[in-house]
Design a protein around this motif. Sequence first.
Motif, mmCIF file in Angstrom:
data_model
loop_
_atom_site.group_PDB
_atom_site.id
_atom_site.type_symbol
_atom_site.label_atom_id
_atom_site.label_comp_id
_atom_site.label_asym_id
_atom_site.label_seq_id
_atom_site.Cartn_x
_atom_site.Cartn_y
_atom_site.Cartn_z
ATOM 1 N N ARG A 86 49.906 51.590 28.027
ATOM 2 C CA ARG A 86 49.967 51.322 29.281
ATOM 3 C C ARG A 86 48.530 51.039 29.966
ATOM 4 N NH1 ARG A 86 54.532 54.667 29.370
ATOM 5 N NH2 ARG A 86 52.920 56.405 29.866
ATOM 6 N N ASP A 87 47.636 51.975 29.570
ATOM 7 C CA ASP A 87 46.242 51.762 30.302
ATOM 8 C C ASP A 87 45.627 50.699 29.526
ATOM 9 O OD1 ASP A 87 46.604 54.424 31.381
ATOM 10 O OD2 ASP A 87 45.653 55.389 30.082
ATOM 11 N N SER A 88 45.890 50.330 28.324
ATOM 12 C CA SER A 88 45.046 49.089 27.706
ATOM 13 C C SER A 88 45.700 47.819 28.290
ATOM 14 C CB SER A 88 45.583 49.067 26.471
ATOM 15 O OG SER A 88 46.700 48.744 25.897
ATOM 16 N N MET A 89 47.002 47.997 28.941
ATOM 17 C CA MET A 89 47.582 46.725 29.602
ATOM 18 C C MET A 89 47.408 46.549 31.102
ATOM 19 S SD MET A 89 51.484 46.765 27.735
ATOM 20 C CE MET A 89 51.939 45.363 28.523
ATOM 21 N N GLU A 90 46.640 47.545 31.486
ATOM 22 C CA GLU A 90 46.285 47.673 32.941
ATOM 23 C C GLU A 90 45.138 46.492 33.226
ATOM 24 O OE1 GLU A 90 45.914 51.410 34.572
ATOM 25 O OE2 GLU A 90 47.944 51.727 34.352
ATOM 26 N N GLN A 91 45.136 45.203 32.984
ATOM 27 C CA GLN A 91 44.215 44.221 33.163
ATOM 28 C C GLN A 91 44.857 43.409 34.196
ATOM 29 O OE1 GLN A 91 41.274 44.411 31.042
ATOM 30 N NE2 GLN A 91 42.153 46.142 29.977
ATOM 31 N N THR A 96 42.766 39.179 31.674
ATOM 32 C CA THR A 96 43.477 39.029 30.417
ATOM 33 C C THR A 96 43.250 37.828 29.702
ATOM 34 O OG1 THR A 96 45.287 40.078 31.139
ATOM 35 C CG2 THR A 96 45.636 38.465 29.700
ATOM 36 N N TYR A 97 42.569 36.625 30.477
ATOM 37 C CA TYR A 97 42.015 35.563 30.035
ATOM 38 C C TYR A 97 40.519 35.633 29.268
ATOM 39 C CZ TYR A 97 45.637 32.449 31.901
ATOM 40 O OH TYR A 97 46.773 32.021 31.866
ATOM 41 N N TYR A 191 47.328 42.405 20.585
ATOM 42 C CA TYR A 191 46.536 41.785 19.682
ATOM 43 C C TYR A 191 44.942 41.906 20.259
ATOM 44 C CZ TYR A 191 50.564 39.220 17.856
ATOM 45 O OH TYR A 191 51.777 39.183 17.482
ATOM 46 N N ALA A 192 44.679 41.851 21.466
ATOM 47 C CA ALA A 192 43.438 42.233 21.923
ATOM 48 C C ALA A 192 43.037 43.646 21.851
ATOM 49 C CB ALA A 192 43.101 41.758 23.365
ATOM 50 N N TYR A 193 43.952 44.601 21.609
ATOM 51 C CA TYR A 193 43.704 45.985 21.583
ATOM 52 C C TYR A 193 42.703 46.226 20.311
ATOM 53 C CZ TYR A 193 44.015 51.146 21.755
ATOM 54 O OH TYR A 193 43.782 52.562 21.987
ATOM 55 N N SER A 194 43.317 45.837 18.990
ATOM 56 C CA SER A 194 42.778 46.006 17.845
ATOM 57 C C SER A 194 41.493 44.909 17.647
ATOM 58 C CB SER A 194 43.759 45.853 16.710
ATOM 59 O OG SER A 194 44.806 46.695 16.788
ATOM 60 N N ALA A 195 41.579 43.968 18.109
ATOM 61 C CA ALA A 195 40.531 43.014 18.087
ATOM 62 C C ALA A 195 39.275 43.384 18.697
ATOM 63 C CB ALA A 195 40.851 41.585 18.350
ATOM 64 N N ALA A 196 39.368 44.039 19.816
ATOM 65 C CA ALA A 196 38.300 44.641 20.628
ATOM 66 C C ALA A 196 37.212 45.372 19.929
ATOM 67 C CB ALA A 196 38.648 45.392 21.931
ATOM 68 N N SER A 197 37.918 46.114 18.860
ATOM 69 C CA SER A 197 36.725 46.860 17.859
ATOM 70 C C SER A 197 36.828 46.291 16.618
ATOM 71 C CB SER A 197 37.135 48.414 18.356
ATOM 72 O OG SER A 197 38.546 48.438 17.756
ATOM 73 N N PRO A 203 38.483 55.100 20.260
ATOM 74 C CA PRO A 203 38.026 56.731 20.451
ATOM 75 C C PRO A 203 39.545 57.388 21.020
ATOM 76 C CG PRO A 203 36.307 55.543 21.313
ATOM 77 C CD PRO A 203 37.218 54.366 21.228
ATOM 78 N N GLU A 204 39.901 56.651 22.101
ATOM 79 C CA GLU A 204 41.240 57.314 22.581
ATOM 80 C C GLU A 204 42.333 57.179 21.486
ATOM 81 O OE1 GLU A 204 41.673 53.171 23.537
ATOM 82 O OE2 GLU A 204 40.084 54.766 23.486
ATOM 83 N N LEU A 205 42.611 56.393 20.865
ATOM 84 C CA LEU A 205 43.623 56.336 19.650
ATOM 85 C C LEU A 205 43.122 57.224 18.649
ATOM 86 C CD1 LEU A 205 46.174 54.993 18.729
ATOM 87 C CD2 LEU A 205 44.977 53.161 17.751
ATOM 88 N N GLU A 206 42.014 57.266 18.112
ATOM 89 C CA GLU A 206 41.549 58.143 17.040
ATOM 90 C C GLU A 206 42.171 59.595 17.428
ATOM 91 O OE1 GLU A 206 40.840 58.901 13.391
ATOM 92 O OE2 GLU A 206 40.266 56.937 14.009
ATOM 93 N N ALA A 207 41.682 59.823 18.816
ATOM 94 C CA ALA A 207 41.815 61.305 19.172
ATOM 95 C C ALA A 207 43.646 61.596 19.321
ATOM 96 C CB ALA A 207 41.386 61.557 20.543
ATOM 97 N N ARG A 208 44.377 60.643 19.542
ATOM 98 C CA ARG A 208 45.647 60.821 19.488
ATOM 99 C C ARG A 208 46.166 60.875 18.002
ATOM 100 N NH1 ARG A 208 49.287 59.717 23.844
ATOM 101 N NH2 ARG A 208 47.282 60.472 24.887
#
Length: 404
Positions: A86-91, A96-97, A191-197, A203-208
Amino acid sequence: MGKNSHREVRRRRVFYIPGYDPIHPRRYRELYRKEGAAQAAVSGYDIALTAKTPGDGPYGWHVDAEIENGQTQADVEVLVWSDIVRDSMEQGITATYVQLARTAWTYIVSGALGRLMKLRKGPVIAALYPVVFLVVQLVLALLVAWGIGAAIAVFLPWRVGFAALAVVPPILNWFRKKDGKFFAYYLMHDYAYSAASQGANPPELEARMGAFRDRIAPSLQEDVDEVLVVGHSSGAHLAVSILADLVRGGHVPKDGPALAFLSLGQVVPMVSFLPKAYRLRADLAFLSTCPAVTWVDVTAPGDGCAFALCDPVSVTGVAKDDKIWPLVVSAAFTKTLSPERWKELRWRFFRLHFQYMCAFDRPGDYDYFRITAGPKTLAERYKDRQPSKSRIERAVNKFPQMTP
């Protein structure tokens, strides 16, 4: 496989890792309840759910079942990362473009998109869909603005036609509010979530993922017969790394419960083909040679959102000579669903992506509820199963490196 992999199951711990999904985990409990009852009616077994009580741990449910002449109990726990989603979608719309441009650039310039197209067209089309649809939305909004501007210029020549551009944001906002039907923004953020890095875990996903590992580890010391980790969609590649960490960290005792991994509708190549997915590629290579974990990968060609029958280790280019996993099998939707049911679901792409956790009216050797609540371990259930003959194992990835 460990010496306990073929024991009869009386008690089981199940850890379910969802894909990129912002929805509350109660959705998965209700899905299990509804579809489990439907499958039980078709297959002739009994399965009952009770909710966890307050203070009984993270979100999940209890299952009591009588299947294949065995009585079993299972505790199912959802490993939640929907808050991160949800946090990653708050764009905003503009952001988003910008994401769209960056994500398309990452996949195209790196060569990952071209390589992915050599596997299955379905998930690549699913990846391109939000790009195309968001561009179409923008073009439509601009055409409306142009039409209004042209009208202003004809009837009110003293007005500035560019003022018509003010209609663009409301039109784009209308499309965004309707995204529950279009899924363009949702898929774009996915798709943007993985592509961004570029394939590295944020970091937040690695911690989770570390927190998930810490939730699973104690269960391997409990008096249960099997610990089953289920990873669906994007959750499959999270599970790969979590399980690899558990084994490398010495958390899997030789005389403990059987440890099993069921990956469903996986989209691993969408991440493992990116330049900086070093951790995922190393974990894929490690887990594929690990006898301590039984890994069965289930997909279906009818699922246009998954890399159906693509061995995620081999196509990523990290398979070793001593590779033993995963066992790649098909859920064969066109055979395990009746013609009437298949006709009903065929074009409901997102619903089909969840069919692995649903009832089949003509079930074959894949049954989610037998696996999660039945008396056989995953190893025992699939010990004589041959991998799908139509699986893809050729190395396609341009970036097989496992270290920077």
